[in-house]
Design a protein around this motif. Structure first.
Motif, mmCIF file in Angstrom:
data_model
loop_
_atom_site.group_PDB
_atom_site.id
_atom_site.type_symbol
_atom_site.label_atom_id
_atom_site.label_comp_id
_atom_site.label_asym_id
_atom_site.label_seq_id
_atom_site.Cartn_x
_atom_site.Cartn_y
_atom_site.Cartn_z
ATOM 1 N N UNK A 199 0.837 -1.189 0.000
ATOM 2 C CA UNK A 199 0.000 0.000 0.000
ATOM 3 C C UNK A 199 0.876 1.244 0.000
ATOM 4 N N UNK A 200 0.388 2.291 -0.648
ATOM 5 C CA UNK A 200 1.182 3.507 -0.740
ATOM 6 C C UNK A 200 1.421 4.092 0.656
ATOM 7 N N UNK A 201 2.643 4.539 0.890
ATOM 8 C CA UNK A 201 3.016 5.135 2.174
ATOM 9 C C UNK A 201 3.942 6.316 1.895
ATOM 10 N N UNK A 202 3.660 7.446 2.530
ATOM 11 C CA UNK A 202 4.420 8.675 2.291
ATOM 12 C C UNK A 202 4.825 9.275 3.630
ATOM 13 N N UNK A 203 6.108 9.605 3.763
ATOM 14 C CA UNK A 203 6.622 10.279 4.945
ATOM 15 C C UNK A 203 7.532 11.416 4.511
ATOM 16 N N UNK A 204 7.266 12.619 4.987
ATOM 17 C CA UNK A 204 8.171 13.744 4.769
ATOM 18 C C UNK A 204 9.161 13.798 5.923
ATOM 19 N N UNK A 205 10.457 13.907 5.598
ATOM 20 C CA UNK A 205 11.475 14.004 6.641
ATOM 21 C C UNK A 205 12.290 15.270 6.461
ATOM 22 N N UNK A 206 12.807 15.748 7.589
ATOM 23 C CA UNK A 206 13.649 16.952 7.579
ATOM 24 C C UNK A 206 14.716 16.800 8.655
ATOM 25 N N UNK A 207 15.975 16.981 8.250
ATOM 26 C CA UNK A 207 17.055 16.915 9.242
ATOM 27 C C UNK A 207 17.098 18.217 10.031
ATOM 28 N N UNK A 208 16.976 18.110 11.335
ATOM 29 C CA UNK A 208 16.994 19.280 12.201
ATOM 30 C C UNK A 208 18.405 19.575 12.698
ATOM 31 N N UNK A 209 19.179 18.540 12.969
ATOM 32 C CA UNK A 209 20.540 18.710 13.478
ATOM 33 C C UNK A 209 21.285 17.411 13.268
ATOM 34 N N UNK A 210 22.598 17.449 13.452
ATOM 35 C CA UNK A 210 23.384 16.228 13.394
ATOM 36 C C UNK A 210 24.587 16.363 14.320
ATOM 37 N N UNK A 211 25.264 15.247 14.522
ATOM 38 C CA UNK A 211 26.418 15.233 15.410
ATOM 39 C C UNK A 211 27.386 14.163 14.925
ATOM 40 N N UNK A 212 28.663 14.428 15.104
ATOM 41 C CA UNK A 212 29.701 13.434 14.813
ATOM 42 C C UNK A 212 30.454 13.157 16.106
ATOM 43 N N UNK A 213 30.412 11.931 16.556
ATOM 44 C CA UNK A 213 31.062 11.545 17.802
ATOM 45 C C UNK A 213 32.408 10.898 17.502
ATOM 46 N N UNK A 214 33.466 11.267 18.240
ATOM 47 C CA UNK A 214 34.811 10.732 17.972
ATOM 48 C C UNK A 214 34.999 9.339 18.564
ATOM 49 N N UNK A 215 34.138 8.424 18.186
ATOM 50 C CA UNK A 215 34.219 7.049 18.689
ATOM 51 C C UNK A 215 33.976 6.093 17.527
ATOM 52 N N UNK A 216 34.614 4.938 17.603
ATOM 53 C CA UNK A 216 34.386 3.900 16.594
ATOM 54 C C UNK A 216 33.271 2.986 17.106
ATOM 55 N N UNK A 217 32.125 3.108 16.468
ATOM 56 C CA UNK A 217 30.994 2.259 16.835
ATOM 57 C C UNK A 217 30.879 1.100 15.868
ATOM 58 N N UNK A 218 31.109 1.390 14.587
ATOM 59 C CA UNK A 218 31.029 0.361 13.550
ATOM 60 C C UNK A 218 32.386 0.291 12.866
ATOM 61 N N UNK A 219 32.435 0.486 11.574
ATOM 62 C CA UNK A 219 33.697 0.334 10.853
ATOM 63 C C UNK A 219 34.445 1.638 10.659
ATOM 64 N N UNK A 220 33.830 2.765 11.006
ATOM 65 C CA UNK A 220 34.467 4.060 10.811
ATOM 66 C C UNK A 220 34.972 4.616 12.135
ATOM 67 N N UNK A 221 36.035 5.471 12.097
ATOM 68 C CA UNK A 221 36.584 6.012 13.353
ATOM 69 C C UNK A 221 35.677 7.028 14.033
ATOM 70 N N UNK A 222 34.705 7.578 13.298
ATOM 71 C CA UNK A 222 33.725 8.482 13.884
ATOM 72 C C UNK A 222 32.320 7.901 13.662
ATOM 73 N N UNK A 223 31.402 8.340 14.483
ATOM 74 C CA UNK A 223 30.009 7.888 14.353
ATOM 75 C C UNK A 223 29.122 9.101 14.148
ATOM 76 N N UNK A 224 28.312 9.085 13.104
ATOM 77 C CA UNK A 224 27.429 10.206 12.776
ATOM 78 C C UNK A 224 25.970 9.840 13.034
ATOM 79 N N UNK A 225 25.271 10.811 13.623
ATOM 80 C CA UNK A 225 23.853 10.626 13.914
ATOM 81 C C UNK A 225 23.112 11.923 13.614
ATOM 82 N N UNK A 226 21.835 11.791 13.302
ATOM 83 C CA UNK A 226 21.009 12.945 12.947
ATOM 84 C C UNK A 226 19.733 12.967 13.778
#
Length: 256
Positions: A121-148
């Motif tokens: 069934x058709x589904x529609x969501x509008x999204x908007x990035x309000x802010x983001x952050x880059x943490x100096x920690x390795x959580x996955x495969x990259x040396x920094x972790x980004x979140x929004x």
């Protein structure tokens, strides 16, 4: 347990903050549960309440109940007819797009039939990035972790729509065990004291089922999300408990 936070109440409806982890009402999918939002609210205000819409168990935020079956039916129809404006805040993995419309069909997930047999069934969501952050920690495969921090406005009402849309777009919500990634979920749970789905319903706007006046309600976040926003430097984006509704004129009062 602490009382529910009531955002608005009159003789026709009541609006509350639903805590994360609390089921709205009894369900065949949650046998053995004894704690429900509907029962808590009924006991707190001493009146029968009728659910109008749904929020997933792990999602927190603003929720409306009718104080009669007739009012609840009118409000449910407004939700079904897309006459209600809904906004959510979500913390997602990665650097989400500034603004985008997600238009991906979704199969219903009702647990009664294999998903392959369910119609898309058709589904529609509008999204908007309000802010983001880059943490100096390795959580996955990259040396920094980004979140929004993302605002999501669902224009349709499919089950788990926001969670599934953001995951499909590549920005799963933190704490989503089904559609997210466990390594990031564990990082937020263990290192940032946020062991829950980071999705909150923060705003509803609808026409009052009796007066017809437009009701706008915003809902503050719970303690877990408020503390997390403070840690990530997002305090300026914290919503407040607020109700906006035009004053009834004498003519409108007579009409009701």
């Amino acid at each position: 347990m602490p009382p529910l936070r009531i955002l608005y109440q009159d003789e026709h409806l009541v609006v509350v903050h639903k805590p994360s982890g609390l089921l709205v009402h009894r369900s065949a999918l949650a046998r053995g549960e004894t704690d429900f939002l509907l029962q808590r609210l009924r006991n707190q205000i001493g009146k029968r309440v009728y659910p109008v819409h749904r929020l997933d168990r792990p999602t927190s935020g603003v929720m409306v109940f009718g104080l009669s079956s007739n009012v609840a039916a009118r409000l449910s129809e407004a939700f079904s007819e897309r006459q209600v404006e809904k906004r959510y805040l979500a913390v997602v993995r990665g650097n989400a797009p500034e603004q985008e419309r997600l238009d991906y069909p979704l199969r219903e997930e009702d647990g009664t039939r294999p998903k392959a047999e369910m119609p898309a069934m058709r589904a529609i969501t509008d999204i908007r990035r309000i802010d983001n952050v880059e943490l100096p920690v390795r959580v996955d495969r990259y040396p920094q972790a980004r979140y929004s921090l993302v605002e999501a406005r669902p224009l349709t009402g499919r089950r788990h729509q926001i969670r599934r849309h953001l995951s499909r777009r590549g920005y799963p919500i933190i704490g989503d065990a089904k559609h997210g990634k466990s390594v990031h979920n564990r990082f937020f749970a263990e290192q940032l004291q946020a062991p829950r789905l980071l999705l909150a319903a923060t705003y509803l706007a609808f026409d009052h089922p009796v007066s017809g006046l437009r009701v706008q309600l915003s809902c503050a976040l719970d303690e877990t999300l408020t503390r997390l926003f403070d840690h990530l430097g997002w305090v300026g984006h914290l919503p407040l408990d607020r109700v906006e509704m035009p004053q009834l004129t004498p003519a409108a009062l007579q009409a009701t």
